[in-house]
Design a protein around this motif. Structure first.
Motif, PDB file in Angstrom:
ATOM      1  N   VAL A 215      -1.509  22.258  15.802  1.00 35.96           N
ATOM      2  CA  VAL A 215      -1.845  22.365  14.379  1.00 35.96           C
ATOM      3  C   VAL A 215      -3.315  22.016  14.228  1.00 35.96           C
ATOM      4  O   VAL A 215      -3.763  20.937  14.638  1.00 35.96           O
ATOM      5  N   MET A 216      -4.079  22.946  13.633  1.00 36.35           N
ATOM      6  CA  MET A 216      -5.521  22.758  13.479  1.00 36.35           C
ATOM      7  C   MET A 216      -5.871  22.491  12.019  1.00 36.35           C
ATOM      8  O   MET A 216      -5.387  23.191  11.117  1.00 36.35           O
ATOM      9  N   GLU A 217      -6.693  21.482  11.822  1.00 43.24           N
ATOM     10  CA  GLU A 217      -7.243  21.173  10.502  1.00 43.24           C
ATOM     11  C   GLU A 217      -8.702  20.788  10.669  1.00 43.24           C
ATOM     12  O   GLU A 217      -9.039  19.953  11.513  1.00 43.24           O
ATOM     13  N   LYS A 218      -9.576  21.404   9.887  1.00 46.21           N
ATOM     14  CA  LYS A 218     -11.010  21.092   9.872  1.00 46.21           C
ATOM     15  C   LYS A 218     -11.628  21.095  11.273  1.00 46.21           C
ATOM     16  O   LYS A 218     -12.399  20.204  11.637  1.00 46.21           O
ATOM     17  N   GLY A 219     -11.266  22.127  12.056  1.00 42.52           N
ATOM     18  CA  GLY A 219     -11.887  22.306  13.362  1.00 42.52           C
ATOM     19  C   GLY A 219     -11.392  21.391  14.456  1.00 42.52           C
ATOM     20  O   GLY A 219     -11.986  21.328  15.535  1.00 42.52           O
ATOM     21  N   LYS A 220     -10.277  20.689  14.197  1.00 42.11           N
ATOM     22  CA  LYS A 220      -9.703  19.802  15.201  1.00 42.11           C
ATOM     23  C   LYS A 220      -8.203  20.037  15.285  1.00 42.11           C
ATOM     24  O   LYS A 220      -7.569  20.453  14.308  1.00 42.11           O
ATOM     25  N   PHE A 221      -7.630  19.743  16.445  1.00 40.62           N
ATOM     26  CA  PHE A 221      -6.182  19.746  16.571  1.00 40.62           C
ATOM     27  C   PHE A 221      -5.656  18.383  16.144  1.00 40.62           C
ATOM     28  O   PHE A 221      -6.020  17.351  16.731  1.00 40.62           O
TER      29      PHE A 221
END
Length: 244
Positions: A215-221
């Motif tokens: 799950v990716m959010e704001k360029g991070k997993f």
């Protein structure tokens, strides 16, 4: 061509990747593993860096830091055509078929490095997977339905018999019943031994298909787990699957 997918080695690894567009950093310390024979999914909202991850793997965007390995060899720094030739097939978001060419011509372009004998074999195999493409082989791609264009984009990516098939939003814009049909074909492709890395906003459908998911959010997993475990995760259900 059916491949041996029993070896559980890492086919693709990203380690501490940072990349973006000019001075705008999109990916922050991204690490990922895709084992041979798996279906791995990256899910997340629009604009969080999913497609940037794929473009960085393919060399369309150069990584500013970190390492990408495919089949044990470092590939960041190579040109896109070299990365594709190493055994990666790509079906882009929005399908991007050549609308003024017919189905057969689109598939021929996908097999530009394949010799005549192998081309004939690959053509028959993708026609078996997607019989409607055979029925419409002389039809211009622009006249196909959205689902048929998606089939063509996947089939074109398969023409080089890749070890890894990367798909960016294959269900985008498709009716649910057509999306399910596409995902059934992806399962069949995987069962034949092709490893798959999938970018998908239809989280429920993607997790049903996949072995592992990020799950990716704001360029991070922010989550990295077996797909079956993430499908039961309260945060994933509430945020991405609409389950209160």
């Amino acid at each position: 061509m059916v491949k041996d997918s029993t070896n559980n080695q890492n086919l693709l690894t990203l380690k501490n990747i940072e990349s973006g567009y000019g001075h705008v950093k999109v990916l922050h310390n991204v690490s990922l593993k895709v084992k041979k024979g798996q279906i791995v999914t990256i899910v997340g909202a629009n604009g969080v860096g999913k497609s940037t991850t794929i473009k960085t793997i393919l060399g369309l965007i150069k990584a500013n830091a970190g390492e990408i390995k495919f089949k044990g060899e470092t590939i960041n720094g190579l040109e896109t055509y070299e990365i594709v030739a190493s055994g990666i097939g790509y079906s882009p978001e929005g399908r991007e078929v050549f609308g003024n060419l017919n189905v057969y011509e689109n598939l021929r372009i996908g097999a530009y490095t394949v010799d005549k004998k192998d081309f004939s074999e690959r053509l028959e195999e993708v026609y078996k997977l997607f019989p409607r493409l055979k029925e419409r082989k002389n039809q211009e791609a622009s006249s196909l339905s959205g689902g048929e264009q998606q089939m063509l984009a996947i089939a074109r990516a398969l023409m080089q018999d890749p070890d890894l098939l990367i798909l960016d939003e294959p269900s985008l814009g498709l009716a649910p019943i057509i999306a399910e049909e596409i995902f059934n074909r992806l399962a069949e492709i995987n069962q034949m031994g092709t490893t798959i890395l999938l970018i998908e906003q239809n989280v429920s459908l993607a997790l049903q298909l996949s072995d592992h998911a990020y799950v990716m959010e704001k360029g991070k997993f922010v989550l990295d787990e077996k797909a079956s475990v993430l499908a039961e995760n309260d945060y994933v259900q509430k945020t991405y699957m609409g389950i209160a």
